[in-house]
Structure formats: C-alpha cells, structure tokens
Write a protein that holds these residues in place. Structure first.
Motif, short mmCIF file in Angstrom:
data_model
loop_
_atom_site.label_atom_id
_atom_site.label_comp_id
_atom_site.label_asym_id
_atom_site.label_seq_id
_atom_site.Cartn_x
_atom_site.Cartn_y
_atom_site.Cartn_z
N UNK A 1 0.84 -1.18 0.00
CA UNK A 1 0.00 0.00 0.00
C UNK A 1 0.88 1.24 0.00
N UNK A 2 0.62 2.15 -0.93
CA UNK A 2 1.37 3.39 -1.06
C UNK A 2 0.73 4.47 -0.20
N UNK A 3 1.56 5.14 0.56
CA UNK A 3 1.07 6.23 1.40
C UNK A 3 1.41 7.56 0.73
N UNK A 4 0.38 8.35 0.47
CA UNK A 4 0.56 9.67 -0.13
C UNK A 4 0.21 10.72 0.91
N UNK A 29 3.38 17.84 -7.26
CA UNK A 29 3.66 16.45 -6.90
C UNK A 29 5.15 16.37 -6.66
N UNK A 30 5.51 16.02 -5.43
CA UNK A 30 6.91 15.99 -5.00
C UNK A 30 7.64 17.28 -5.35
N UNK A 31 6.96 18.41 -5.15
CA UNK A 31 7.56 19.71 -5.36
C UNK A 31 7.54 20.22 -6.79
N UNK A 32 7.03 19.41 -7.72
CA UNK A 32 6.98 19.84 -9.12
C UNK A 32 5.56 20.27 -9.48
N UNK A 64 4.52 11.81 -2.94
CA UNK A 64 4.35 10.42 -3.38
C UNK A 64 5.72 9.75 -3.31
N UNK A 65 5.83 8.61 -2.63
CA UNK A 65 7.12 7.91 -2.60
C UNK A 65 7.61 7.62 -4.02
N UNK A 66 8.88 7.90 -4.29
CA UNK A 66 9.40 7.76 -5.65
C UNK A 66 9.46 6.31 -6.11
N UNK A 67 9.40 5.37 -5.23
CA UNK A 67 9.43 3.97 -5.64
C UNK A 67 8.03 3.41 -5.89
#
Length: 72
Positions: A1-4, A29-32, A64-67
């Motif tokens: 499960x991805x945690x955002x 999203x992630x600063x972009x 969002x985790x990059x992986x």
C-alpha cells in the motif's frame, strides 16, 4: 500500500477568506508543478459546499514515494 501525504494550505470557509475566481490554486507532486483537474475540481466542490460564492486559495504538494510509480 502506497502512502501519499498532502502538505499545504487552503483558505478558510469564512466570507472574505476565499477568492472570486479559482486562479490562485497551485498543485505540486513531489515539489513539481502539475495541473490535476479532477483533484482541483474536488477541492472546489467541497469548498463551495461551505462557501457558495467563493473559490479557495490552495497550495497543495502531494508527496508520493518515488518507488511507487514507473515513469517508463
């Protein structure tokens, strides 16, 4: 499960705290910078359920985790 995670700011639901137009809404999203129209619409619909004649000022960064995604 991805945690955002979502970090940011949204204006209060009080008269005079929002804006007449939705031009001051910034999403990342992630600063972009990005333009997630469905997410923006959801923010605006919820805000308008409390303040019918205003749009919120929003700054939201979705972490969002990059992986958790593949860009290829």
């Amino acid at each position: 499960m991805t945690r955002i995670q979502v970090c940011g700011y949204i204006s209060k639901f009080f008269p005079g705290s929002g804006r007449a137009a939705s031009g001051r809404q910034f999403f990342f999203i992630n600063g972009r910078p990005c333009n997630p129209s469905k997410i923006q619409k959801a923010f605006n619909e919820v805000y308008r359920s409390f303040s019918t004649n205003q749009s919120p000022f929003i700054v939201a960064d979705f972490i969002v985790p990059t992986n958790s995604y593949d860009v290829h």
